[in-house]
Scaffold this active site. Structure first.
Site, mmCIF file in Angstrom:
data_model
loop_
_atom_site.group_PDB
_atom_site.id
_atom_site.type_symbol
_atom_site.label_atom_id
_atom_site.label_comp_id
_atom_site.label_asym_id
_atom_site.label_seq_id
_atom_site.Cartn_x
_atom_site.Cartn_y
_atom_site.Cartn_z
ATOM 1 N N ARG A 113 0.825 -1.209 0.000
ATOM 2 C CA ARG A 113 0.000 0.000 0.000
ATOM 3 C C ARG A 113 0.858 1.257 0.000
ATOM 4 O O ARG A 113 0.510 2.254 -0.603
ATOM 5 C CB ARG A 113 -0.951 -0.019 1.200
ATOM 6 C CG ARG A 113 -2.002 1.073 1.110
ATOM 7 C CD ARG A 113 -2.975 1.082 2.283
ATOM 8 N NE ARG A 113 -3.674 -0.154 2.422
ATOM 9 C CZ ARG A 113 -3.730 -0.863 3.554
ATOM 10 N NH1 ARG A 113 -3.096 -0.451 4.620
ATOM 11 N NH2 ARG A 113 -4.410 -1.978 3.621
ATOM 12 N N TYR A 114 1.960 1.236 0.732
ATOM 13 C CA TYR A 114 2.863 2.393 0.787
ATOM 14 C C TYR A 114 4.122 2.036 -0.008
ATOM 15 O O TYR A 114 4.558 0.879 0.017
ATOM 16 C CB TYR A 114 3.237 2.711 2.241
ATOM 17 C CG TYR A 114 2.035 3.002 3.109
ATOM 18 C CD1 TYR A 114 1.398 4.243 3.057
ATOM 19 C CD2 TYR A 114 1.525 2.032 3.960
ATOM 20 C CE1 TYR A 114 0.287 4.505 3.843
ATOM 21 C CE2 TYR A 114 0.410 2.289 4.748
ATOM 22 C CZ TYR A 114 -0.205 3.527 4.688
ATOM 23 O OH TYR A 114 -1.294 3.772 5.454
ATOM 24 N N ARG A 117 7.112 0.127 1.970
ATOM 25 C CA ARG A 117 6.886 -0.998 2.889
ATOM 26 C C ARG A 117 5.732 -1.877 2.421
ATOM 27 O O ARG A 117 4.804 -1.392 1.781
ATOM 28 C CB ARG A 117 6.677 -0.521 4.323
ATOM 29 C CG ARG A 117 5.634 0.524 4.523
ATOM 30 C CD ARG A 117 5.857 1.173 5.903
ATOM 31 N NE ARG A 117 4.780 2.064 6.273
ATOM 32 C CZ ARG A 117 4.725 3.334 5.906
ATOM 33 N NH1 ARG A 117 5.666 3.849 5.139
ATOM 34 N NH2 ARG A 117 3.717 4.088 6.288
ATOM 35 N N CYS A 126 -4.948 -16.928 13.950
ATOM 36 C CA CYS A 126 -4.627 -16.113 15.127
ATOM 37 C C CYS A 126 -4.751 -16.988 16.370
ATOM 38 O O CYS A 126 -5.347 -18.065 16.323
ATOM 39 C CB CYS A 126 -5.592 -14.937 15.257
ATOM 40 S SG CYS A 126 -5.404 -13.724 13.936
ATOM 41 N N CYS A 130 -10.344 -11.533 17.875
ATOM 42 C CA CYS A 130 -10.806 -10.305 18.515
ATOM 43 C C CYS A 130 -12.107 -9.876 17.823
ATOM 44 O O CYS A 130 -12.162 -9.852 16.591
ATOM 45 C CB CYS A 130 -9.749 -9.221 18.386
ATOM 46 S SG CYS A 130 -8.105 -9.817 18.838
ATOM 47 N N CYS A 133 -11.865 -7.084 15.041
ATOM 48 C CA CYS A 133 -10.794 -7.192 14.033
ATOM 49 C C CYS A 133 -11.204 -6.623 12.677
ATOM 50 O O CYS A 133 -12.274 -6.924 12.163
ATOM 51 C CB CYS A 133 -10.398 -8.651 13.870
ATOM 52 S SG CYS A 133 -9.067 -8.856 12.675
ATOM 53 N N ARG A 135 -9.733 -7.402 9.943
ATOM 54 C CA ARG A 135 -9.542 -8.425 8.895
ATOM 55 C C ARG A 135 -10.415 -9.643 9.163
ATOM 56 O O ARG A 135 -10.063 -10.774 8.804
ATOM 57 C CB ARG A 135 -8.069 -8.840 8.811
ATOM 58 C CG ARG A 135 -7.189 -7.776 8.255
ATOM 59 C CD ARG A 135 -6.030 -8.335 7.416
ATOM 60 N NE ARG A 135 -5.284 -7.218 6.887
ATOM 61 C CZ ARG A 135 -4.127 -6.784 7.406
ATOM 62 N NH1 ARG A 135 -3.565 -7.407 8.421
ATOM 63 N NH2 ARG A 135 -3.525 -5.738 6.879
ATOM 64 N N ASP A 295 -12.068 0.597 13.155
ATOM 65 C CA ASP A 295 -12.472 0.665 11.750
ATOM 66 C C ASP A 295 -13.959 0.368 11.584
ATOM 67 O O ASP A 295 -14.593 -0.240 12.445
ATOM 68 C CB ASP A 295 -11.655 -0.346 10.937
ATOM 69 C CG ASP A 295 -10.183 0.030 10.932
ATOM 70 O OD1 ASP A 295 -9.883 1.184 10.600
ATOM 71 O OD2 ASP A 295 -9.344 -0.828 11.298
ATOM 72 N N ASP A 332 -7.716 4.829 9.907
ATOM 73 C CA ASP A 332 -7.410 4.239 8.600
ATOM 74 C C ASP A 332 -8.566 4.558 7.680
ATOM 75 O O ASP A 332 -9.680 4.088 7.906
ATOM 76 C CB ASP A 332 -7.258 2.714 8.733
ATOM 77 C CG ASP A 332 -5.849 2.276 8.466
ATOM 78 O OD1 ASP A 332 -5.316 2.654 7.409
ATOM 79 O OD2 ASP A 332 -5.293 1.571 9.330
ATOM 80 N N LYS A 339 -3.576 5.995 6.533
ATOM 81 C CA LYS A 339 -3.885 6.538 7.865
ATOM 82 C C LYS A 339 -3.831 8.062 7.857
ATOM 83 O O LYS A 339 -2.994 8.644 7.178
ATOM 84 C CB LYS A 339 -2.851 6.048 8.877
ATOM 85 C CG LYS A 339 -2.963 4.592 9.202
ATOM 86 C CD LYS A 339 -1.949 4.215 10.268
ATOM 87 C CE LYS A 339 -2.007 2.733 10.550
ATOM 88 N NZ LYS A 339 -1.798 1.886 9.357
HETATM 89 S S1 SF4 Z 1 -6.898 -8.112 15.797
HETATM 90 FE FE1 SF4 Z 1 -7.447 -9.568 14.161
HETATM 91 S S2 SF4 Z 1 -5.473 -10.158 13.260
HETATM 92 FE FE2 SF4 Z 1 -5.027 -9.257 15.273
HETATM 93 S S3 SF4 Z 1 -5.005 -11.006 16.702
HETATM 94 FE FE3 SF4 Z 1 -7.053 -10.139 16.759
HETATM 95 S S4 SF4 Z 1 -8.185 -11.379 15.268
HETATM 96 FE FE4 SF4 Z 1 -6.014 -11.685 14.841
#
Ligand code: SF4
Length: 348
Positions: A113-114, A117, A126, A130, A133, A135, A295, A332, A339
């Site tokens: 994206r940048y 990097r 994972c 979470c 999240c 993603r 997000d 973001d 960002k």
């Molecule tokens: S925020 Fe998303 S990518 Fe990061 S540990 Fe939690 S579930 Fe996994």
């Protein structure tokens, strides 16, 4: 009894990883041991987790003290019926990882994206899932794990792009991989002459700090390029004696740490909690880097804090903390636009 830290396997990161809570039967069993219940029936729980799975390590579950959504750990990790509310403005891919118009994901395992990097995503796995999240659409889905040829294609891409100075290992959580896999990835990156920095984004220091083994620490510390660890502590209760000890072990090996937090309603949205979190991080030599505005990911409106409130919290913290303890409060932008710092709105 799984929740006894006296359990001989408790400090073995692979045991913590293998014995996570992934289904309603296990969740209710763990809660029953504490005289509690999830309140979910099988069908509503399946509806809730059909698109985004649950995953909780025994260690992280053990940090819960109140077994409902008022608890900052429970709130981050146990699915909530509120996730079924999807607002029209919420997106599957809120930060535009996949946006073809920007060509930001040229390879399965790589996002560019940048200019200088790239993100390298060796796994979609994972240690925990979470609830906030960004993603959600891909984490936990084995179809998104990189195969050896995906990784090789990513290494070739990095080798062929002299402008790339930093590779950020993310996913998924790269530290859920075994030592050998991590070492192979780091060695492949070490051989790229123009690459200057490697960063590893991980929640393992928070949810399974036993992963910070001496062996892996030596692999990372002995690499011929600097490797920064970016952890993800959101609440001071997560900075346990175990987490402190394990991080100290790696800091003593010379491995630098940053931390990224997400501002979450009912978790860390008071200046007292944020102050304690940020001071505690500095105390263990972890530099607070970003405080992310959550997000616009689908099903997370109950966890988002209005930007105006976030700005007020940052104002309250100024003067309460040394400057180097203050993270950048950032958003973001949707569509892969990158960002933007939010606190500039009041510091200029
Ligand atoms: S925020 Fe998303 S990518 Fe990061 S540990 Fe939690 S579930 Fe996994």
């Amino acid at each position: 009894m799984i929740f006894s830290p006296n359990n001989q396997s408790w400090t073995d990161w692979t045991w913590q990883h293998a014995n996570g809570c992934k289904d309603l039967t296990t969740l209710n069993g763990w809660l029953r041991d504490r005289g509690q219940s999830s309140g979910f029936d099988e069908s509503s729980f399946l509806e809730l987790t059909s698109n985004y799975r649950m995953g909780i390590t025994p260690y992280y579950f053990n940090l819960i003290s109140t077994f409902d959504e008022t608890d900052p750990v429970y709130r981050q990790i146990v699915p909530s019926a509120a996730e079924l509310v999807i607002l029209p403005e919420e997106l599957e891919d809120p930060i535009g990882d996949e946006d073809p118009a920007r060509g930001s994901r040229p390879l399965k395992a790589l996002i560019h994206r940048y200019p200088n990097r790239v993100l390298l995503m060796p796994t979609a796995q994972c240690a925990v899932y979470c609830r906030f999240c960004f993603r959600k659409r891909l984490v936990g889905n084995p179809a998104h794990n990189a195969r050896e040829d995906d990784l090789q294609a990513a290494y070739d891409y990095i080798q062929n792009h002299n402008e790339i100075e930093e590779v950020i290992l993310t996913g998924g959580d790269p530290l859920t991989l075994g030592d050998k896999s991590i070492q192979n990835i780091l060695k492949a990156l070490e051989s790229v002459k123009h690459l200057r920095l490697i960063r590893i984004h991980t929640r393992l220091p928070v949810v399974n700090p036993f992963r910070l083994t001496v062996e892996l620490g030596h692999i990372i510390a002995s690499l011929g390029k600097p490797v920064w660890i970016s952890s993800h502590f959101n609440h001071p209760i997560e900075i346990t004696a175990t987490a402190k000890r394990q991080i100290q072990g790696w800091v003593n090996l010379g491995i630098p740490f940053l931390n990224q937090s997400v501002l979450l309603a009912g978790v860390n949205d008071t200046s007292q909690i944020l102050k304690e979190l940020l001071m505690s991080l500095i105390e263990i030599k972890v530099k607070p880097y970003y405080l992310h505005q959550a997000d616009m990911v689908q099903g997370t409106s109950h966890l988002r804090v209005p930007v105006e409130r976030g700005l007020n919290l940052l104002k309250e913290l100024q003067g309460e903390l040394p400057g180097y303890a203050l993270p950048h409060y950032v958003l973001d932008r949707p569509g892969g636009l990158g960002k933007i710092p939010l606190q500039n709105q009041y510091t200029i």
